[in-house]
Design an enzyme around this catalytic site. Structure first.
Site, PDB file in Angstrom:
ATOM      1  N   SER A 139       0.819  -1.171   0.061  1.00  0.00           N
ATOM      2  CA  SER A 139      -0.109  -0.050  -0.135  1.00  0.00           C
ATOM      3  C   SER A 139       0.830   1.225  -0.019  1.00  0.00           C
ATOM      4  O   SER A 139       2.092   1.259   0.499  1.00  0.00           O
ATOM      5  CB  SER A 139      -0.869   0.072   1.187  1.00  0.00           C
ATOM      6  OG  SER A 139      -1.512   1.090   1.468  1.00  0.00           O
ATOM      7  N   TYR A 152      -1.550  -1.146  10.756  1.00  0.00           N
ATOM      8  CA  TYR A 152      -1.610  -1.179   9.180  1.00  0.00           C
ATOM      9  C   TYR A 152      -0.522  -0.822   8.357  1.00  0.00           C
ATOM     10  O   TYR A 152       0.106  -1.465   7.692  1.00  0.00           O
ATOM     11  CB  TYR A 152      -2.915  -0.328   8.753  1.00  0.00           C
ATOM     12  CG  TYR A 152      -3.053  -0.706   7.267  1.00  0.00           C
ATOM     13  CD1 TYR A 152      -3.927  -1.672   6.662  1.00  0.00           C
ATOM     14  CD2 TYR A 152      -3.093   0.420   6.288  1.00  0.00           C
ATOM     15  CE1 TYR A 152      -3.993  -1.740   5.565  1.00  0.00           C
ATOM     16  CE2 TYR A 152      -3.278   0.295   4.986  1.00  0.00           C
ATOM     17  CZ  TYR A 152      -3.704  -0.740   4.457  1.00  0.00           C
ATOM     18  OH  TYR A 152      -3.953  -0.876   3.081  1.00  0.00           O
TER      19      TYR A 152
END
Length: 267
Positions: A139, A152
């Site tokens: 990401s 995350y």
């Protein structure tokens, strides 16, 4: 569409929705067979039914070696081989460090990092047989931090380290491993985040997407099919010289110098 991947077989984790589902459609369109893995059978089955005989489904947890072995077994039984892996399974890891308890921390690392580690580890013997290719879906949060998503961000950063370790250790066996870092992509998970943002700002979902992409050069989120096209490229021989690379597909967000944004909004 070209048939760059004709005769090859891919394992796709998180294959029932979003980027995983789009990748399945793209790879089948390019001639590959796919085995879709995820915790929920229903979305996997819906994707596979639309792809016909080129797709198989294994409901399971990508963090569990036994489930990944079932996935590999299904690929070999159905198609006779495994050539590619799209390690796409992932999920939230919300909260600051102070707000993240041990269970939430472990869950974030499991779903975002361990899932990729276990999937690729179990597939390596097959990948090494004929020279395989892996795309690890990280990401933009694997390169930069966002607010209150410590679990995350940490896991997505670690995926890049995993990618580079795999590339270094298995390149001489013909295995290529690259990381892909999408920015905002219009998926069900992103929709949830936009809805949460919209609720705090009195916006619609589309207005929330507009807000988070205001300062990106393209000014919009990516579509899952656009990310899938990058995955297909990285898996194909067109990317034969690439391994250990970190490819960003973020509507240009990483090209922006954030401290200078204030100077662009003087009207």
């Amino acid at each position: 569409m070209t048939k760059r991947l004709a005769g090859r077989v891919a394992l796709i984790t998180g294959g029932g929705t979003g980027i995983g589902a789009a990748a399945a459609r793209r790879l089948v369109g390019e001639g590959a067979g796919v085995v879709l893995c995820g915790r929920r059978a229903e979305p996997l089955t819906a994707v596979a039914e639309a792809l016909g005989d080129a797709a198989a489904v294994v409901a399971g947890d990508a963090t569990q070696a036994a489930d990944v072995r079932r996935m590999i077994g299904a690929a070999v039984d159905r198609f006779g081989r495994v050539d590619m892996v799209v390690a796409n399974a992932g999920g939230h890891g919300l909260g600051t460090v102070a707000d993240t308890d041990d269970a939430a921390w472990a869950q974030s690392l499991d779903i975002n990092l361990t899932s990729a580690f276990v999937t690729v580890r179990e597939a390596l013997p097959r990948l090494c047989e004929g020279g395989g290719s892996v795309v690890v879906v990280s990401s933009l949060a694997g390169l930069f931090s966002g607010p209150a998503v410590a679990g995350y961000v940490t896991a997505k950063h670690a995926l890049i380290g995993l990618t580079k370790s795999l590339a270094r250790d298995y390149g001489r066996q013909g295995v290529r491993v690259n990381a892909l870092c999408p920015g905002w992509v219009r998926t069900a998970m992103a929709d949830e985040q936009m809805d949460a943002l919209a609720a705090t700002r009195g916006l619609t979902r589309e207005q929330a997407y507009d807000l988070v992409t205001t300062d990106t050069p393209l000014g919009r989120p990516a579509e899952p099919d656009e990310i899938a096209s990058v995955i297909a490229f990285l898996l194909s021989d067109d990317a034969a010289a690439m391994t250990g690379s970190v490819v960003v597909a973020d509507s240009g967000a990483a090209a922006v110098d954030l401290p200078t944004i204030a100077f662009a909004h003087t009207d």
